[in-house]
Enzyme design. Structure first.
Site, PDB file in Angstrom:
ATOM      1  N   LYS A  71      20.413  73.105  74.173  1.00  0.00           N
ATOM      2  CA  LYS A  71      19.593  73.993  74.985  1.00  0.00           C
ATOM      3  C   LYS A  71      19.798  73.675  76.466  1.00  0.00           C
ATOM      4  CE  LYS A  71      15.412  74.926  73.639  1.00  0.00           C
ATOM      5  NZ  LYS A  71      13.966  74.773  73.321  1.00  0.00           N
TER       6      LYS A  71
ATOM      7  N   ASP B 131      15.115  56.039  69.834  1.00  0.00           N
ATOM      8  CA  ASP B 131      15.704  56.648  71.018  1.00  0.00           C
ATOM      9  C   ASP B 131      17.223  56.669  70.860  1.00  0.00           C
ATOM     10  OD1 ASP B 131      16.549  57.429  73.527  1.00  0.00           O
ATOM     11  OD2 ASP B 131      15.275  56.022  74.617  1.00  0.00           O
TER      12      ASP B 131
ATOM     13  N   ASP C 193      18.132  70.806  70.320  1.00  0.00           N
ATOM     14  CA  ASP C 193      17.192  71.843  70.762  1.00  0.00           C
ATOM     15  C   ASP C 193      16.088  71.198  71.604  1.00  0.00           C
ATOM     16  OD1 ASP C 193      16.247  74.500  70.882  1.00  0.00           O
ATOM     17  OD2 ASP C 193      14.806  74.121  69.293  1.00  0.00           O
TER      18      ASP C 193
ATOM     19  N   ASP D 272      14.766  61.347  66.183  1.00  0.00           N
ATOM     20  CA  ASP D 272      13.727  61.680  67.157  1.00  0.00           C
ATOM     21  C   ASP D 272      12.939  60.430  67.479  1.00  0.00           C
ATOM     22  OD1 ASP D 272      11.337  62.882  68.534  1.00  0.00           O
ATOM     23  OD2 ASP D 272      12.319  64.730  67.901  1.00  0.00           O
TER      24      ASP D 272
END
Length: 229
Positions: free
Chosen positions: A179, A115, A139, A99
């Site tokens: 997602k 990144d 997600d 993250d």
């Protein structure tokens, strides 16, 4: 693995003790959180987010996460999906959480801050896992603007870059879950998925709120790095 949450039932709802200084939207959100059985179950089970139950519910049907697997969790913070993955793959598995935001350590996982679109992210991830991934999870969702067309473009943009990363780090036969939004995956992305994976489907787990437009695309049977060129 964490237990499934209880149903919401018809018990008494919890009200905010004070609404002073809060906007109407903020009051609605807080009230929903206070009365959300998934939020309560996550706290009781030591899970970092209600979103963990989305992966748990999909796994009940998919059974993709197995002991010893190598897993990448993209945009992992605060770490709910990472916790589920660690429990599923066990001590012989490898879970790498990435993250751009700082994230508290998760026992049994390697947490990388940065990144994942950067060139070295692919190499760092494979090194941390000790090989290519069996499954890549995403997600990720951007902050919503309230403008439907803009929000759709932004979330699909994240899904596309997650897929691009997955195609570079997955082992042959691997899987990808990301997602997307209702209406399904964009035609171009769907064509890429069908070309590079044996099976592609969409799912909406019960933990995904009924008023949410989110869906998850699940692609299995990655055809290998030759297909990703």
């Amino acid at each position: 693995m964490a237990k499934q949450p209880p149903g919401s039932g018809r018990g008494m709802s919890t009200r905010l003790k004070t609404a002073e200084g809060r906007s109407t939207a903020s009051q609605r959100w807080l009230t929903r959180q206070l009365n959300d059985p998934y939020v309560k179950a996550a706290k009781e089970q030591g899970l970092r987010s209600r979103a963990a139950f989305k992966l748990l519910e999909m796994e009940e049907k998919l059974k993709l996460l197995k002991p010893g697997m190598r897993v990448v969790d993209l945009g992992a913070a605060p770490g709910g999906w990472t916790q589920v993955a660690v429990q599923a793959v066990g001590p012989r598995g490898q879970v790498v959480a990435i993250d751009i935001l700082p994230m508290d350590p998760v026992t049994g996982a390697t947490v990388l801050q940065g990144d994942f679109q950067e060139v070295e992210a692919e190499e760092r991830t494979i090194d941390a896992m000790g090989g290519r991934a069996d499954i890549v999870l995403s997600d990720m969702a951007p902050n919503t603007t309230g403008h439907q067309a803009t929000d759709h473009l932004r979330i699909m943009g994240l899904a596309e870059i997650a897929l691009d990363f997955a195609r570079r780090v997955l082992a042959p036969g691997g899987a990808f879950i990301a997602k997307v939004l209702q209406g399904g995956t964009e035609a171009e992305m769907l064509a890429t998925l069908k070309r590079d994976f044996a099976t592609v489907r969409h799912m909406k787990p019960p933990a995904s709120r009924k008023d949410s437009a989110e869906l998850y695309v699940v692609a299995t049977g990655f055809r290998g790095s030759a297909a990703a060129t």
